[in-house]
Design an enzyme around this catalytic site. Sequence first.
Site, short mmCIF file in Angstrom:
data_model
loop_
_atom_site.label_atom_id
_atom_site.label_comp_id
_atom_site.label_asym_id
_atom_site.label_seq_id
_atom_site.Cartn_x
_atom_site.Cartn_y
_atom_site.Cartn_z
N PHE A 166 -5.45 8.93 -4.01
CA PHE A 166 -4.25 9.27 -5.62
C PHE A 166 -4.06 7.38 -4.10
O PHE A 166 -3.67 7.03 -2.46
CB PHE A 166 -2.99 9.52 -4.83
CG PHE A 166 -1.81 9.12 -5.25
CD1 PHE A 166 -1.41 8.86 -6.26
CD2 PHE A 166 -0.99 7.95 -4.02
CE1 PHE A 166 0.06 8.14 -6.87
CE2 PHE A 166 0.28 7.03 -4.49
CZ PHE A 166 0.91 7.96 -5.49
N GLU A 167 -3.98 5.76 -4.63
CA GLU A 167 -2.89 4.86 -3.56
C GLU A 167 -2.71 4.15 -5.27
O GLU A 167 -2.86 3.73 -6.50
CB GLU A 167 -4.49 3.29 -3.55
CG GLU A 167 -5.49 4.45 -2.63
CD GLU A 167 -6.57 3.45 -2.62
OE1 GLU A 167 -6.88 2.83 -3.10
OE2 GLU A 167 -6.68 3.29 -0.59
N ILE A 168 -1.48 3.54 -4.44
CA ILE A 168 -0.60 2.51 -5.67
C ILE A 168 -0.58 1.47 -4.22
O ILE A 168 -0.39 1.24 -3.48
CB ILE A 168 0.58 3.00 -5.84
CG1 ILE A 168 0.12 4.14 -6.90
CG2 ILE A 168 1.19 1.68 -7.64
CD1 ILE A 168 1.60 4.68 -6.71
N TYR A 226 0.95 -1.21 -0.14
CA TYR A 226 -0.18 -0.29 0.31
C TYR A 226 0.87 1.17 -0.20
O TYR A 226 2.00 0.99 0.75
CB TYR A 226 -0.72 0.04 1.86
CG TYR A 226 -2.06 1.27 1.24
CD1 TYR A 226 -3.15 1.02 0.51
CD2 TYR A 226 -1.64 2.40 2.02
CE1 TYR A 226 -3.96 2.27 0.64
CE2 TYR A 226 -2.69 3.54 1.53
CZ TYR A 226 -3.97 3.54 1.09
OH TYR A 226 -4.81 3.88 0.83
N HIS A 228 -9.62 1.90 4.31
CA HIS A 228 -7.90 1.44 3.36
C HIS A 228 -6.84 1.31 5.01
O HIS A 228 -6.04 0.58 4.77
CB HIS A 228 -7.84 2.53 2.19
CG HIS A 228 -8.79 1.81 1.81
ND1 HIS A 228 -8.39 2.14 0.10
CD2 HIS A 228 -9.81 0.73 1.61
CE1 HIS A 228 -9.71 1.70 -0.69
NE2 HIS A 228 -10.29 1.14 0.54
#
Length: 436
Positions: A322-324, A265, A359
């Site tokens: 924004f998340e990768i 994450y 999350h």
Amino acid sequence: MAAGSARYVRYILFAFFALAVLYFVSNSSPVVPPLKPITDHASTKGAESSGPTKATTGATSSNGGSSTSAKEEKPASKKVEFGFGLDPAEYPMAMTPNDPGWDDLSGIKPGPRINATFVTLARNSDVWEIARSIRQIEDRFNRRYNYDWVFLNDKPFDANFKKVTSSLVSGKTHYGEIPKEHWSFPDHIDQDKAKRVREEMAQKKIIYGDSISYRHMCRFESGFFFRQPLMMNYDYYWRVEPSVELFCDIHYDPFRFMHENKKKYSFVLSLYEYVETIPTLWDSTKKFMKNHPEHIAEGNTMAFLSDDGGETYNHCHFWSNFEIGSLNWLRSKAYTDFFESLDQDGGFFYERWGDAPVHSIAASLMLKKEEVHFFNDIAYYHVPFTHCPTGEKLRTELKCHCNPKDNFDWKGYSCTSRYFDANNLEKPEGWESQQD
Ligand SMILES: Nc1nc2c(ncn2[C@@H]2O[C@H](COP(=O)(O)OP(=O)(O)OP(=O)(O)O)[C@@H](O)[C@H]2O)c(=O)[nH]1
Ligand SMILES: [Mg+2]
């Protein structure tokens, strides 16, 4: 006569030489493993997912605006760790300006690809706002990597949305319609109670407090986007929302960085959640921790969430627009047990729980510290906050166009300083001067 036989000898020698060259070429192994043509990679990727099933309903894929059923995608013949089966050791990533290849930002980047996709939840009316986001991501990164892009919607995407977005994305585009059960009230929700809450929140002027669709969106992003049929084909995702901006060049492949460094994450911005939207989220979390101690990671980042060892929540969260991240982690029993437990408690509708705290709590409790990553070098804006990398040298090297004064990281309402403290990380040079 003598001149004639000399000519024959020359012919024979020439023929012998040509044969020798042919023999050498056909028997030598190439110095660099052959790259598959970049346009082939979507079909190669299809079956590489380590996700449990490859579902096909409600999804269409498109390239250049033409739609085909996802069922028609060719399955991959073998499982490979990287997109094209290339050995990453032969293609080291340039991570700093001193590494070979750093300055090469032209053309398609040779080397392995990760089984990854961009993902966007959007309405048809978001088309021009998402077009802006896509263009920036393509210009700063994806034009050299050609990763796919999955678009999800609770209604069918229209032809214009598909035409505009597929013309901008350099990889393959896929369009999925979300099934009703992932975008509606679960049976156990008391509709009257949920309605009363919306009315109260409207009176208190809580942002999106009276919205039903915003709640469906938050629940969907918390528990369902990663198990949509189209997403089952991938291992990593990069979430993109309408009207976001990227301010710096991205010189390396962040998906590959995540994979090679075992990150699950990542974030660029963090802040405190609006308390009125999550009054009982921490109680539900504590109940889950009690019921499922097996899902709580040793060496986690509880210190990012709580200042008293878990008794109370400090409301810090990573900003999830924004998340990768790793899709396989979100699809894990640990994460889905967490989501199911929260969903049963009903706070997506009886309060207004956002996917960002959901999350973030999961990542901070169920992952090890080292599995969460802060991308200082990905400069980003989503209204109203900016992450502009700290450090003038870095900003110049990355050709950033953000104003360093706008950097939110070290300001009072950001939680990034806490994240650094919780991980015993040294803050980047110059952070003190950006505190207000
Ligand atoms: N298909 C669909 N997408 C939605 C809906 N509501 C929101 N989204 C998408 O969900 C994501 C989050 O919604 P936003 O409205 O940006 O929520 P936010 O980021 O909290 O708030 P903003 O400050 O308004 O950006 C975006 O990608 C939206 O396009 C909806 O009703 N249907
Ligand atoms: Mg948004």
